[in-house]
Design a protein around this motif. Structure first.
Motif, PDB file in Angstrom:
ATOM      1  N   PRO A 220       0.831  -1.210   0.000  1.00 33.96           N
ATOM      2  CA  PRO A 220       0.000   0.000   0.000  1.00 33.96           C
ATOM      3  C   PRO A 220       0.868   1.263   0.000  1.00 33.96           C
ATOM      4  N   GLU A 221       0.405   2.282  -0.704  1.00 38.16           N
ATOM      5  CA  GLU A 221       1.199   3.497  -0.893  1.00 38.16           C
ATOM      6  C   GLU A 221       1.602   4.144   0.428  1.00 38.16           C
ATOM      7  N   ILE A 222       0.672   4.183   1.386  1.00 34.87           N
ATOM      8  CA  ILE A 222       0.996   4.803   2.670  1.00 34.87           C
ATOM      9  C   ILE A 222       2.148   4.064   3.342  1.00 34.87           C
ATOM     10  N   ALA A 223       2.157   2.755   3.249  1.00 34.89           N
ATOM     11  CA  ALA A 223       3.251   1.974   3.836  1.00 34.89           C
ATOM     12  C   ALA A 223       4.562   2.258   3.110  1.00 34.89           C
ATOM     13  N   ARG A 224       4.517   2.459   1.775  1.00 36.50           N
ATOM     14  CA  ARG A 224       5.733   2.793   1.027  1.00 36.50           C
ATOM     15  C   ARG A 224       6.274   4.167   1.424  1.00 36.50           C
ATOM     16  N   ILE A 225       5.358   5.091   1.710  1.00 36.39           N
ATOM     17  CA  ILE A 225       5.772   6.423   2.182  1.00 36.39           C
ATOM     18  C   ILE A 225       6.447   6.307   3.545  1.00 36.39           C
ATOM     19  N   ILE A 226       5.787   5.605   4.473  1.00 35.31           N
ATOM     20  CA  ILE A 226       6.315   5.473   5.833  1.00 35.31           C
ATOM     21  C   ILE A 226       7.658   4.747   5.833  1.00 35.31           C
ATOM     22  N   ALA A 227       7.825   3.769   4.941  1.00 33.57           N
ATOM     23  CA  ALA A 227       9.086   3.017   4.883  1.00 33.57           C
ATOM     24  C   ALA A 227      10.274   3.943   4.615  1.00 33.57           C
ATOM     25  N   VAL A 228      10.093   4.907   3.705  1.00 31.73           N
ATOM     26  CA  VAL A 228      11.170   5.853   3.390  1.00 31.73           C
ATOM     27  C   VAL A 228      11.401   6.788   4.581  1.00 31.73           C
ATOM     28  N   ALA A 229      10.311   7.316   5.156  1.00 30.74           N
ATOM     29  CA  ALA A 229      10.435   8.228   6.295  1.00 30.74           C
ATOM     30  C   ALA A 229      11.063   7.523   7.496  1.00 30.74           C
ATOM     31  N   ASP A 230      10.669   6.282   7.725  1.00 31.06           N
ATOM     32  CA  ASP A 230      11.190   5.505   8.856  1.00 31.06           C
ATOM     33  C   ASP A 230      12.688   5.252   8.691  1.00 31.06           C
ATOM     34  N   ALA A 231      13.112   4.906   7.476  1.00 35.78           N
ATOM     35  CA  ALA A 231      14.531   4.640   7.229  1.00 35.78           C
ATOM     36  C   ALA A 231      15.356   5.913   7.407  1.00 35.78           C
ATOM     37  N   TYR A 232      14.814   7.037   6.915  1.00 31.56           N
ATOM     38  CA  TYR A 232      15.537   8.306   7.077  1.00 31.56           C
ATOM     39  C   TYR A 232      15.733   8.613   8.557  1.00 31.56           C
ATOM     40  N   ASP A 233      14.674   8.470   9.368  1.00 37.24           N
ATOM     41  CA  ASP A 233      14.812   8.799  10.784  1.00 37.24           C
ATOM     42  C   ASP A 233      15.744   7.823  11.493  1.00 37.24           C
ATOM     43  N   ALA A 234      15.707   6.552  11.086  1.00 37.72           N
ATOM     44  CA  ALA A 234      16.600   5.562  11.706  1.00 37.72           C
ATOM     45  C   ALA A 234      18.059   5.923  11.473  1.00 37.72           C
ATOM     46  N   MET A 235      18.365   6.424  10.269  1.00 38.33           N
ATOM     47  CA  MET A 235      19.761   6.759   9.954  1.00 38.33           C
ATOM     48  C   MET A 235      20.202   8.094  10.541  1.00 38.33           C
ATOM     49  N   THR A 236      19.265   9.007  10.759  1.00 34.85           N
ATOM     50  CA  THR A 236      19.644  10.344  11.235  1.00 34.85           C
ATOM     51  C   THR A 236      19.497  10.493  12.746  1.00 34.85           C
ATOM     52  N   SER A 237      19.086   9.416  13.437  1.00 30.16           N
ATOM     53  CA  SER A 237      18.961   9.447  14.896  1.00 30.16           C
ATOM     54  C   SER A 237      20.123   8.690  15.542  1.00 30.16           C
TER      55      SER A 237
END
Length: 472
Positions: free
Chosen positions: A401-418
């Protein structure tokens, strides 16, 4: 038809009841005077200017009944309107109210909305409706005054030009226009009246001696509600005018009620939305508190996801949904032991398998939220990969689902920048490189490109600390 501010005298020996009634009426713009006894009520009334008395029946000294008897016996006061207030609904009181011409009889305590409406009803019923009569025949105007003057407040003029001059000052509830007049006929006058937005809905009735089909058609095409044939028949005229004015009053009342209910629903929706956001934020904070190194993770992912959605052209309603869903994407971690979430060394196979159960737990928690049926999507599939190698279901590409694809990118970005227990936040160029490398593998390429645009715009690498506020 709403009622403007009035001068109202509230008479009640109960101080609390007196003050509450005063506050309610002042909030509606009325000028309020108060008295705690019948004697003081009469003193204030003799000073003049009071439009209505709210009169408590049970008072020491002279009662409300006796007070109104004295008001009615005084020729200088007997025009004053009165509403009785009482705790006890005694039939004798009702009979006294009717005998003395009280406008209403209200039991205490009364709801503010009902009190205001009952007062407005008294003024509406006692106010004469205003009718503008326009006819170039002086005999017709004199007949209109005799026929209608007792029932309505009239303004009678003999030309369209005069009618336009008095219109704003007289502010009629209805206009009677002669169809055939020199210089400006009834059709032309109506067209001029309609040019003023304040009179776009003014009920208009034409007066005419014509009695043919074509005239009837033209009258209604011009926007009149009705027409009355000359010579006038008094009973017919009164019946038609009363019907039109009653209909107009009903329409106005319904419109006011619709506007009031709409405002109430809008305010209710605002409160529900705020409450929902507070509840979701609290839940997200509870989830994040399980991992001391990811405080604020859910809020940041929600903000990144919303910004990605905005750049993808989503509507405000869609962005709100994305934000809520992303806020709870990790809710399944509630079911994961703290020891595993906060482990500083590498997870073993059993521990990793336990971590991988959190999407299913989250979906189970959220699946029964009927008001937002998509709520479970983010929690369920944000760890799926675009190449099909993710979990829990191994979905691939557009199957996710598109919302899950959006969250996957946002989640990965926050994981790497935290900052994590085992490393510091990664440099921005490294993060950008990982997002670029993951296009088509871990991430939807189009959504990853939107994240790369966000990273490129974040020249000072502040987005990880401030979310998206103030940067886009």
């Amino acid at each position: 038809m709403s009622v403007g501010p009035r001068n109202i005298l509230v008479v009640d020996d109960d101080v609390m009841s007196l003050r509450m009634t005063e506050l309610i009426l002042k909030e509606k713009g009325h000028q309020v005077f108060t008295a705690s006894s019948g004697e003081r009520c009469l003193e204030i009334l003799h000073q003049g200017g009071i439009d209505l008395v709210l009169l408590d029946i049970e008072m020491p000294g002279i009662s409300g009944i006796e007070t109104l008897e004295r008001i009615r016996a005084d020729h200088s006061l007997n025009h004053v309107k009165a509403i009785f207030l009482t705790v006890m609904m005694v039939e004798r009181y009702r009979q006294d109210a009717k005998r003395l011409g009280a406008s209403d009889f209200i039991q205490k305590p009364i709801l503010p909305v009902e009190l205001v409406e009952r007062i407005a009803k008294v003024f509406r019923e006692s106010e004469k409706q205003r009718i503008l009569v326009v006819d170039d025949d002086s005999m017709n105007l004199r007949f209109a005054k005799r026929m209608l003057g007792e029932h309505y407040e009239l303004s009678c003029v003999s030309s369209g030009a005069e009618a336009l001059q008095v219109l704003a000052e007289f502010n009629p509830h209805l206009a009677l226009l002669d169809l055939h007049m020199p210089e400006m006929n009834g059709y032309e006058l109506l067209a001029e009246i309609r040019k003023n937005p304040s009179y776009a809905d003014l009920p208009v009735v034409f007066l005419t001696a014509d009695n043919d089909r074509e005239t009837e058609i033209q009258v209604f095409k011009a926007g009149a509600l009705d027409y009355i044939q000359k010579p006038f028949v008094a009973d017919v005229v009164l019946h038609r005018l009363n019907r039109i004015l009653d209909l107009k009053h009903l329409q106005n009342s319904l419109q006011e009620e619709v506007e009031k209910r709409t405002a109430e629903l809008s305010e209710s929706r605002r409160k529900v939305t705020n409450l929902s956001l507070q509840v979701v934020t609290t839940l997200a904070s509870t989830i994040d508190a399980k991992d001391k190194y990811t405080n604020g993770h859910s809020l940041r992912v929600a903000e990144y996801s919303r910004e990605l959605g905005r750049r993808m052209g989503k509507t405000p309603a869609e962005l709100e949904e994305i934000y809520f869903i992303a806020m709870l994407h990790d809710i399944g971690k509630i079911g994961i032991p703290d020891a595993i979430i906060n482990k500083t060394s590498k997870l073993d196979d059993d521990e990793y398998n336990t971590i991988k159960t959190h999407p299913g737990i989250g979906a189970e928690i959220l699946k029964n939220i009927s008001e937002m049926p998509n709520m479970e999507i983010g929690a369920h599939w944000h760890h799926e990969r675009y190449d099909g190698r993710g979990y829990p279901d191994g979905l691939k590409g557009m199957e996710i689902p598109e919302i899950a694809r959006i969250i996957a990118v946002a989640d990965a970005y926050d994981a790497m920048t935290s900052r994590r227990s085992y490393r510091s936040a990664l440099p921005q160029e490294v993060v950008r490189g990982e997002i670029e490398k993951g296009k088509g593998l871990q991430f939807d390429p189009a959504i990853a490109d939107k994240m790369l645009d966000m990273i490129d715009a974040d020249v000072n690498y502040n987005m990880r600390d401030e979310g998206t506020h103030g940067n886009f």
